[in-house]
Design a protein around this motif. Structure first.
Motif, PDB file in Angstrom:
ATOM      1  N   ASP A 804      -1.561  29.073   6.068  1.00  0.00           N
ATOM      2  CA  ASP A 804      -1.445  30.410   6.650  1.00  0.00           C
ATOM      3  C   ASP A 804      -0.867  30.277   8.061  1.00  0.00           C
ATOM      4  OD1 ASP A 804      -1.627  32.967   7.534  1.00  0.00           O
ATOM      5  OD2 ASP A 804      -3.808  33.131   7.378  1.00  0.00           O
ATOM      6  N   TRP A 805       0.414  30.580   8.184  1.00  0.00           N
ATOM      7  CA  TRP A 805       1.098  30.427   9.466  1.00  0.00           C
ATOM      8  C   TRP A 805       0.846  31.608  10.395  1.00  0.00           C
ATOM      9  CZ3 TRP A 805       3.368  25.875  10.586  1.00  0.00           C
ATOM     10  CH2 TRP A 805       3.667  25.016   9.524  1.00  0.00           C
ATOM     11  N   GLY A 806       0.220  32.649   9.888  1.00  0.00           N
ATOM     12  CA  GLY A 806      -0.083  33.791  10.731  1.00  0.00           C
ATOM     13  C   GLY A 806       1.173  34.379  11.343  1.00  0.00           C
ATOM     14  N   PRO A 807       1.120  34.753  12.618  1.00  0.00           N
ATOM     15  CA  PRO A 807       2.283  35.388  13.244  1.00  0.00           C
ATOM     16  C   PRO A 807       3.437  34.423  13.503  1.00  0.00           C
ATOM     17  CG  PRO A 807       0.536  35.041  14.855  1.00  0.00           C
ATOM     18  CD  PRO A 807      -0.046  34.689  13.527  1.00  0.00           C
ATOM     19  N   TYR A 808       3.219  33.122  13.256  1.00  0.00           N
ATOM     20  CA  TYR A 808       4.271  32.139  13.527  1.00  0.00           C
ATOM     21  C   TYR A 808       5.109  31.820  12.288  1.00  0.00           C
ATOM     22  CZ  TYR A 808       0.939  31.712  17.289  1.00  0.00           C
ATOM     23  OH  TYR A 808       0.089  32.015  18.321  1.00  0.00           O
ATOM     24  N   ALA A 809       4.851  32.528  11.180  1.00  0.00           N
ATOM     25  CA  ALA A 809       5.581  32.276   9.940  1.00  0.00           C
ATOM     26  C   ALA A 809       7.102  32.373  10.089  1.00  0.00           C
ATOM     27  CB  ALA A 809       5.088  33.225   8.849  1.00  0.00           C
ATOM     28  N   PRO A 810       7.656  33.363  10.807  1.00  0.00           N
ATOM     29  CA  PRO A 810       9.132  33.445  10.888  1.00  0.00           C
ATOM     30  C   PRO A 810       9.768  32.193  11.474  1.00  0.00           C
ATOM     31  CG  PRO A 810       8.121  35.488  11.659  1.00  0.00           C
ATOM     32  CD  PRO A 810       7.006  34.511  11.487  1.00  0.00           C
ATOM     33  N   TRP A 811       9.104  31.538  12.437  1.00  0.00           N
ATOM     34  CA  TRP A 811       9.693  30.361  13.082  1.00  0.00           C
ATOM     35  C   TRP A 811       9.413  29.090  12.290  1.00  0.00           C
ATOM     36  CZ3 TRP A 811       7.379  34.453  15.423  1.00  0.00           C
ATOM     37  CH2 TRP A 811       8.201  35.236  16.235  1.00  0.00           C
ATOM     38  N   ALA A 812       8.364  29.091  11.489  1.00  0.00           N
ATOM     39  CA  ALA A 812       8.077  27.924  10.652  1.00  0.00           C
ATOM     40  C   ALA A 812       8.886  27.939   9.360  1.00  0.00           C
ATOM     41  CB  ALA A 812       6.581  27.891  10.322  1.00  0.00           C
ATOM     42  N   ARG A 813       9.205  29.146   8.832  1.00  0.00           N
ATOM     43  CA  ARG A 813       9.832  29.262   7.517  1.00  0.00           C
ATOM     44  C   ARG A 813      11.108  28.430   7.370  1.00  0.00           C
ATOM     45  NH1 ARG A 813       9.698  34.361   7.054  1.00  0.00           N
ATOM     46  NH2 ARG A 813       8.017  34.509   5.515  1.00  0.00           N
ATOM     47  N   PRO A 814      12.076  28.480   8.300  1.00  0.00           N
ATOM     48  CA  PRO A 814      13.290  27.677   8.089  1.00  0.00           C
ATOM     49  C   PRO A 814      12.987  26.183   7.986  1.00  0.00           C
ATOM     50  CG  PRO A 814      13.653  29.326   9.782  1.00  0.00           C
ATOM     51  CD  PRO A 814      12.190  29.332   9.501  1.00  0.00           C
ATOM     52  N   LEU A 815      12.059  25.670   8.778  1.00  0.00           N
ATOM     53  CA  LEU A 815      11.745  24.248   8.739  1.00  0.00           C
ATOM     54  C   LEU A 815      11.011  23.872   7.458  1.00  0.00           C
ATOM     55  CD1 LEU A 815      10.682  23.870  12.472  1.00  0.00           C
ATOM     56  CD2 LEU A 815      12.741  22.938  11.410  1.00  0.00           C
ATOM     57  N   VAL A 816      10.153  24.761   6.978  1.00  0.00           N
ATOM     58  CA  VAL A 816       9.467  24.507   5.707  1.00  0.00           C
ATOM     59  C   VAL A 816      10.476  24.479   4.564  1.00  0.00           C
ATOM     60  CG1 VAL A 816       7.813  25.456   4.052  1.00  0.00           C
ATOM     61  CG2 VAL A 816       7.267  25.429   6.493  1.00  0.00           C
ATOM     62  N   LEU A 817      11.418  25.407   4.554  1.00  0.00           N
ATOM     63  CA  LEU A 817      12.438  25.438   3.504  1.00  0.00           C
ATOM     64  C   LEU A 817      13.327  24.198   3.567  1.00  0.00           C
ATOM     65  CD1 LEU A 817      13.336  29.223   3.716  1.00  0.00           C
ATOM     66  CD2 LEU A 817      12.224  28.062   1.792  1.00  0.00           C
TER      67      LEU A 817
END
Length: 901
Positions: A804-817
């Motif tokens: 659960d990345w919470g509010p930081y999901a938008p910045w984590a998403r590209p690196l996770v992908l």
């Protein structure tokens, strides 16, 4: 199979599923009961025969053996034939029941009662309630007439009576007197000779407001004892009757629990309740003071304080008194260190109420407050009303911080979920005007030390940016630690104040007015003019003014410094305040009274013949807006912080200034690289708070400096501030302080390359956040910290679907992908990444964005990241949060520059 036994009522046995086991006839149960009474000891067969029969029949021994064999089959049905029994065993001349210590309800009852005697009331009460719940009737109910059971039955019955009375005492100690009354009345109906129970019942009745019934109970007890036993009541009963008649303070339950401090509280609260009417407005203000203290307890206290604060403000607004509402809003000056709101909806309602109240106050006597909605101050656009500008939807309701700038929803990352369009680089990231006379073209200041500009970001590769106007001391400067001064006095580290030098004024400037004012230092000697931090401030004559000049009149003004000594009046920047801003004694204010000091809300001259009132409460409203608008992009929060600081300095109000500086800190995130400016704010807060005993703001100052010194890679100083904050937090019972210092120590490990230790420390620190009442800090923080560790090591992002990345999901998403080898989807997600919010993680989120941009070859995003990060070239990315880091910003800039070639 585990077997349990019950003797607190009819004798029974239960299997592991608590189903009753068939024990056949009464003789079988008698054998079992007799063995339980023996408590695991051997009972000879001859003794069993004597206990079971008054006149044993022929074959009694064989009958006992038959009973035992039947009990063994019932208690151990799975035991193979001809194997020894493990529960009802044969030993020597008889038998023994080897039951576990907690297998018999009477034994467990005794254990609970013994344990309760060693516990405080809040721990003892549940143990006693559980112990008494085991009773199903009289002990060994069907063997009441047996000699072998009589002693054990009496012992258990007496222990039960003791437990009932201890339970009543625990309830009384916990303020639950009403619950104690019914049980005590039933208890005394069966056992009227127990003086302790009479005393407890009378006290319970008194504490529920039934003084007459309490005295009647004591008279009834006396009559029973005298008439039927011929004895007088004991000294405790006689003393209780006197105390009830005298309303002795020690009869209050809070006093009984907490000693002298509790007695003071109880008496004061009782007097307040009797004296102040239930609907009095003073109760609202008193409530806010309690909520302020409650919030610092963390956990449920913090959550309750936030909720009830909103309710208190709403109640004040219903009364239609703007001044009361302003006081209720402004009294909640709880120091804030984290830049993400715990409950955006509550914050929005507080900001809206503060703006509305400012407007209502401005509509009263005096000139309008230029900071209030609908009144546009010169040179500043009309601020928006209501909620802070978070530019993103709420994410799940109260208690959660909304993703800023319209970012995609948070939570577990969906590789296929489209994100919002990137907002692009901000069209106008202008610097806020400096303090002084807002709206009068006040110049910004660029600090120089020994003639050299001292920028926020210094060191190798630091860009040459002009510093914006100082929001705290009026000067821009890089903080430094003064050696040899740590740990002296108040733990303030107050000597670690960034130095300030001459001021270079640029922009549309005018000829500086000459001021004639004298000040005194603390010994009564002439002192140089000083800025708010106490450092010497060069006179205006040394200032280099650039731009078209014009003359302004000469002014004379005198005032008092914060220690009560004679000092020049100062504006928000720490410079002397021209006398046209303050009408001193003996001067004539237009339309006003002789000798009455008047203050303009924004620090510049009034336009009419009246002057604004309630400046201090206005400043508290403005500081509240600044604090509750944190993380947004609206100019209103920064404007409110500047105005609050200016008023506080002009009024020489230390507590007000500390609150205003908290607002200034929360609004010092308009670009990257501002750690030195926040460091200066923290330094002033420490010095100011230590001088005036403002403990909570002194702690805040240390935490701010911990963050700032971490950003500047000065961990020796950060360690000292962490230790000072911990000492103050422990001494003054501020449990939330250690939450931040524990996260800092995890950051410290990460910054020094101790990755495994840092990961373990982060996980431990995350457990401290659970239930701390700070969802804005907790949500998504641990996954983000662990992601930063991986990026620092050059490892791919974690790809666990349940993170659960919470509010930081938008910045984590590209690196996770990218870690999942979904390059095209990562590029699309990167294009949808919003601008990072203006908060303590600004640099860290830009570095993550830059890393992803390099990986997918997105040159436009790389250029934006480089531009945004350039002012922070001398800092550690993310370390300014005091929580996590991505290493030197300069390294990320070098990688971006290389990729852009």
């Amino acid at each position: 199979m585990r077997v349990g036994f019950g003797v607190l009522g009819p004798v029974v046995a239960w299997d592991a599923d608590e189903r009753a086991i068939a024990l056949k006839g009464p003789r079988h149960r008698a054998v079992l009961a007799r063995l339980i009474v023996a408590r695991r000891r051997v009972v000879p067969v001859s003794r069993l025969v004597d206990d079971l029969w008054t006149e044993p029949p022929p074959g009694a021994v064989g009958a006992v053996r038959t009973f035992v064999a039947a009990l063994r089959r019932a208690l151990e049905p799975q035991r193979p034939p001809r194997t020894p029994a493990r529960l009802l065993v044969t030993e020597g001349p008889g038998y023994a029941l080897r039951a576990d210590a907690d297998a018999v309800d009477a034994w467990r009852f005794e254990q609970d009662v013994s344990a309760a005697a060693t516990l405080p009331p809040d721990g003892a009460l549940p143990r006693l309630e559980e112990a008494l719940s085991r009773w199903r009737g009289p002990a060994y109910a069907e063997f009441a007439d047996e000699d072998w059971a009589r002693g054990e039955r009496s012992r258990l019955a007496e222990l039960r009576l003791h437990a009932v009375e201890r339970q009543a005492e625990a309830r009384l100690a916990l303020g639950r007197a009403a619950e104690a009354v019914p049980d005590l009345e039933a208890h005394l109906a069966e056992h009227p000779w127990r003086e302790g129970a009479w005393r407890a019942l009378a006290l319970a009745l008194y504490r529920t407001g039934r003084q007459g019934d309490a005295l009647a109970v004591l008279r009834r007890a006396r009559a029973l004892l005298v008439e039927q036993l011929g004895v007088d009541p004991g000294p405790e009963l006689r003393r209780l009757e006197t105390d009830i008649l005298d309303h002795a303070p020690h009869l209050d339950p809070a006093t009984a629990r907490g000693g002298a401090a509790a007695q003071v509280w109880a008496e004061a609260a009782a007097a307040y309740d009797r004296t102040v009417a239930s609907g009095a407005r003073a109760r609202l203000e008193s409530t806010v003071g309690l909520l302020r203290d409650l919030s610092m307890a963390g956990g449920d206290g913090l959550r309750t304080a936030r909720q009830q604060r909103v309710a208190a403000v709403a109640a004040a607004e219903e009364l239609g008194d703007p001044e009361l509402t302003a006081r209720v809003i402004g009294a909640y000056d709880v120091p804030a260190i984290w830049t993400r709101l715990d409950d955006p909806e509550q914050a929005a309602s507080i900001v809206a109420a503060a703006e509305h109240t400012l407007a209502a106050l401005a509509a009263g006597p005096g000139v309008p407050d230029e900071g209030a909605p609908g009144v546009e101050p010169p040179g500043i656009g009309a601020p928006g009303r209501g909620a802070p500008d978070h530019e993103g939807p709420g994410h799940g309701g109260p208690g959660r911080q909304a993703p800023d700038r319209g970012g995609p929803g948070h939570g577990a990352i969906d590789p296929g979920a489209p994100g919002p369009k990137a907002t692009g680089q901000e069209s106008s990231d202008h610097e806020a005007p400096a303090h002084g006379a807002p709206g009068h073209g006040a110049p910004s200041h660029e600090t120089t030390v020994h003639g050299t500009p001292d920028h926020e970001a210094t060191g190798p590769g630091a860009p040459d940016h002009e510093a914006p106007g100082r929001a705290v001391t009026g000067h821009e400067g890089r903080g430094h630690e003064a050696p040899g001064n740590e740990g002296r006095g108040h733990e303030a580290l107050g000597t670690e104040v960034p130095s300030h030098g001459a001021t270079d004024h640029k922009g549309p400037a005018h000829e500086a007015p000459t001021h004639e004012a004298t000040g005194r230092d603390t010994l009564g000697h002439s002192a140089p003019k000083r800025a708010a931090t106490g450092h010497e401030l060069p006179s205006h004559g040394t200032t280099d003014h650039k731009g078209p000049a014009h003359e302004t009149p000469t002014h004379e003004a005198t005032g008092r410094d914060t220690l009560g000594h004679s000092a020049p009046k100062r504006a928000a920047t720490g410079h002397e305040l021209p006398s046209r801003w303050v009408f001193g004694p003996g001067s004539t204010a237009p339309g006003g009274n002789l000798g009455a000091p008047r203050h303009s809300t924004l620090g510049h001259g009034p336009t009419g013949d009246a002057v604004p009132r309630h400046e201090a409460v206005r400043a508290r409203l403005l500081a509240t807006i600044a604090v509750e608008s944190r993380g947004g992009r609206s100019e209103r929060g920064r404007q409110a912080a500047r105005q609050a600081e200016e008023i506080a300095r002009r009024l020489d109000d230390p507590a007000l200034l500390a609150f205003a500086l908290n607002g200034v800190f929360m609004q010092t995130f308009d670009r990257a690289g501002l750690a030195p400016r926040r460091d200066a704010t923290g330094a002033e807060l420490i010095a100011l708070s230590a001088r005036h005993g403002l403990v909570t703001f002194e702690v805040l100052g240390h935490l701010i400096r911990l963050q700032a010194r971490s950003a500047l890679a000065d961990f020796a100083s950060a360690d000292r501030h962490a230790a000072a904050a911990d000492r103050l937090g422990e001494r003054h019972e501020r449990p939330l302080v250690s939450v931040f210092t524990e996260w800092y120590r995890a950051l410290r490990l990460a910054a020094t390359g101790q990755t495994a230790e840092a990961e373990a420390a982060y996980r431990d620190a995350a457990t401290r956040l659970e239930g701390a009442g700070m969802p804005g800090l907790e949500h998504g923080l641990l996954p983000l910290a662990l992601l930063c560790l991986r990026v620092e090591q050059g490892r791919p992002a974690p790809t666990d679907a349940d993170l659960d990345w919470g509010p930081y999901a938008p910045w984590a998403r590209p690196l996770v992908l990218l870690a999942r080898d979904h390059r095209a989807e990562a590029a699309a997600a990167l294009r949808a990444v919003p601008e990072p919010p203006r908060d303590l993680l600004l640099e860290a989120l830009w570095c993550l964005t830059g890393r992803a941009a390099i990986a997918v070859g997105d040159r436009e995003t790389m250029a934006r990241a480089r531009t945004a990060l350039a002012p922070a070239a001398a800092e550690l990315a993310g370390a300014g949060s005091g929580l996590l880091t991505l290493g030197p910003v300069s390294r990320h800039l070098a990688d971006l520059a290389h990729a852009l070639r």
